[in-house]
Write a protein that holds these residues in place. Structure first.
Motif, short mmCIF file in Angstrom:
data_model
loop_
_atom_site.label_atom_id
_atom_site.label_comp_id
_atom_site.label_asym_id
_atom_site.label_seq_id
_atom_site.Cartn_x
_atom_site.Cartn_y
_atom_site.Cartn_z
N HIS A 58 38.73 48.62 31.14
CA HIS A 58 37.34 48.62 30.68
C HIS A 58 36.80 47.22 30.42
O HIS A 58 35.70 47.07 29.88
CB HIS A 58 37.24 49.47 29.42
CG HIS A 58 37.90 50.81 29.55
ND1 HIS A 58 37.40 51.81 30.34
CD2 HIS A 58 39.08 51.28 29.04
CE1 HIS A 58 38.21 52.85 30.30
NE2 HIS A 58 39.23 52.56 29.51
N GLY A 59 37.56 46.19 30.79
CA GLY A 59 37.09 44.82 30.64
C GLY A 59 37.29 44.23 29.26
O GLY A 59 36.72 43.18 28.95
N ASN A 60 38.08 44.89 28.42
CA ASN A 60 38.39 44.34 27.10
C ASN A 60 39.48 43.27 27.21
O ASN A 60 40.38 43.37 28.05
CB ASN A 60 38.87 45.44 26.16
CG ASN A 60 37.81 46.50 25.94
OD1 ASN A 60 36.65 46.18 25.66
ND2 ASN A 60 38.18 47.76 26.06
N LYS A 80 34.10 48.87 34.60
CA LYS A 80 35.55 48.78 34.70
C LYS A 80 35.96 47.73 35.73
O LYS A 80 35.13 47.25 36.52
CB LYS A 80 36.17 50.13 35.05
CG LYS A 80 35.74 50.72 36.37
CD LYS A 80 36.39 52.09 36.57
CE LYS A 80 35.98 52.72 37.90
NZ LYS A 80 36.62 54.05 38.08
N LEU A 81 37.25 47.39 35.70
CA LEU A 81 37.77 46.42 36.65
C LEU A 81 37.97 47.05 38.02
O LEU A 81 38.55 48.13 38.14
CB LEU A 81 39.11 45.85 36.16
CG LEU A 81 39.10 44.98 34.90
CD1 LEU A 81 40.51 44.46 34.63
CD2 LEU A 81 38.12 43.83 35.03
N PHE A 100 44.57 42.59 29.28
CA PHE A 100 43.27 42.97 29.83
C PHE A 100 43.35 44.43 30.23
O PHE A 100 44.37 44.87 30.76
CB PHE A 100 42.94 42.12 31.06
CG PHE A 100 43.18 40.66 30.83
CD1 PHE A 100 42.22 39.87 30.22
CD2 PHE A 100 44.38 40.08 31.20
CE1 PHE A 100 42.46 38.53 29.98
CE2 PHE A 100 44.63 38.73 30.98
CZ PHE A 100 43.66 37.95 30.36
N ARG A 118 34.78 40.91 24.45
CA ARG A 118 34.36 41.50 25.72
C ARG A 118 32.94 41.03 25.97
O ARG A 118 32.30 40.46 25.08
CB ARG A 118 34.41 43.02 25.69
CG ARG A 118 33.50 43.69 24.67
CD ARG A 118 33.55 45.19 24.82
NE ARG A 118 33.18 45.59 26.17
CZ ARG A 118 33.44 46.81 26.67
NH1 ARG A 118 34.06 47.71 25.94
NH2 ARG A 118 33.07 47.10 27.90
N GLN A 121 37.19 42.21 39.85
CA GLN A 121 35.79 42.02 39.47
C GLN A 121 35.39 43.14 38.52
O GLN A 121 35.75 44.31 38.73
CB GLN A 121 34.87 42.03 40.69
CG GLN A 121 33.40 41.81 40.33
CD GLN A 121 32.51 41.65 41.54
OE1 GLN A 121 32.99 41.53 42.67
NE2 GLN A 121 31.21 41.63 41.34
N TYR A 122 34.66 42.78 37.48
CA TYR A 122 34.19 43.77 36.52
C TYR A 122 32.82 44.28 36.96
O TYR A 122 31.88 43.50 37.08
CB TYR A 122 34.11 43.17 35.13
CG TYR A 122 33.71 44.15 34.05
CD1 TYR A 122 34.59 45.14 33.63
CD2 TYR A 122 32.45 44.10 33.46
CE1 TYR A 122 34.24 46.05 32.65
CE2 TYR A 122 32.09 45.00 32.48
CZ TYR A 122 32.98 45.98 32.08
OH TYR A 122 32.63 46.88 31.11
N LYS A 123 32.74 45.58 37.22
CA LYS A 123 31.45 46.17 37.59
C LYS A 123 31.48 47.65 37.26
O LYS A 123 32.53 48.29 37.24
CB LYS A 123 31.13 45.95 39.07
CG LYS A 123 32.10 46.57 40.06
CD LYS A 123 31.66 46.30 41.49
CE LYS A 123 32.58 46.97 42.51
NZ LYS A 123 32.12 46.73 43.90
N LEU A 136 32.20 39.46 31.43
CA LEU A 136 33.36 39.24 32.29
C LEU A 136 32.95 39.46 33.75
O LEU A 136 32.35 40.47 34.08
CB LEU A 136 34.48 40.22 31.91
CG LEU A 136 35.74 40.18 32.76
CD1 LEU A 136 36.40 38.82 32.71
CD2 LEU A 136 36.72 41.26 32.31
N TRP A 137 33.25 38.49 34.58
CA TRP A 137 32.89 38.58 36.00
C TRP A 137 34.13 38.77 36.87
O TRP A 137 34.25 39.76 37.58
CB TRP A 137 32.13 37.32 36.41
CG TRP A 137 31.67 37.33 37.84
CD1 TRP A 137 31.06 38.37 38.49
CD2 TRP A 137 31.78 36.26 38.78
NE1 TRP A 137 30.78 38.00 39.79
CE2 TRP A 137 31.20 36.72 40.00
CE3 TRP A 137 32.28 34.96 38.71
CZ2 TRP A 137 31.12 35.92 41.13
CZ3 TRP A 137 32.21 34.16 39.84
CH2 TRP A 137 31.63 34.64 41.04
#
Length: 241
Positions: free
Chosen positions: A111-113, A186-187, A108, A167, A181-183, A170-171
């Protein structure tokens, strides 16, 4: 009342259960014992109307009662309220009606990938993995994707994944050390697990941590731990540890 005698598997199961809300429709896939038990715990505690979906299609299965229990086996039909087959889960998600999907991966990045395909070059990988399977559909289409991973190190949380398997929505990512948390693309460090520290999370994460404030996950309570013993007498929540 908080009990200090708990394990990482207990802590993660309770943390995941507390992310689920009453009335949500929630799905878990194969090899998903920990989130499966967390869903059952949430239903017993604060989310009695949560709808539990799974690979075999047994809706709202009963608690674990057999030593052969599987998170993707026929046991999930035992005591189930109805049948909802897997192909309908994908359709439900693509129509925007699946609230939460539990999935995982190997790498992971910031960037949430999510990578579940290869370690190293795609053409000549060090390790070739099973691939995205249902996650390539469910993560982009479910309202919220929750990732759980029992390993937290710099090989798992990297600046950039070796291959982008999927991707999307993602929460949260829950690990033994923290919850991300993804916001804002990015994480972010959401909460630190009660048995860890900011320093430990930093030392085991391959990208710079971003956070607004330092917060900690609540430790499991006596009530939660007592229910876990009843729901999961064969300790399936600890299989991955």
């Amino acid at each position: 009342m908080v009990n200090q005698q708990y394990r990482a598997s207990d802590m993660m199961t309770c943390a995941i259960a507390n992310l689920l809300n009453d009335g949500e429709t929630v799905f878990h896939g194969v090899s998903s014992h920990l989130p499966m038990i967390a869903m059952m715990l949430a239903k017993r505690l604060h989310a009695p109307n949560l709808v539990h979906l799974n690979i075999p299609g047994g809706v709202n299965p009963s608690s674990v009662t057999q030593a052969s229990y599987s998170s993707a086996g026929a046991d999930l039909f035992s005591g189930a309220e109805s049948y909802f087959p897997l192909e309908e889960v994908f359709d439900l998600s693509m129509r925007g009606r699946l609230d939460v999907a539990f999935l995982s991966g190997i790498q992971f990045d910031l960037h949430g990938n999510i990578n579940a395909s290869v370690v190293g070059s795609y053409q000549k990988p060090k390790v070739r993995l099973p691939g995205g399977a249902g996650s390539a559909v469910l993560i982009p289409t479910a309202k919220k994707a929750i990732i759980w991973r029992t390993k937290h190190d710099k090989r798992t949380f990297v600046e950039n994944v070796d291959f982008i398997t999927t991707r999307g929505n993602l929460w949260k990512i829950v690990t033994p050390l923290c919850i991300f948390q993804y916001k804002a693309g990015k994480l972010h460090l959401d909460r630190i697990q009660p048995t860890s520290s900011l320093e430990e999370v930093k030392a085991n994460t391959g990208f710079e941590l971003s956070y607004d404030e330092i917060k900690y996950t609540n430790a499991p309570t006596e009530k939660e731990l007592s229910l876990l013993k009843k729901i999961d007498p064969f300790d399936y929540r600890s299989i991955e540890f």
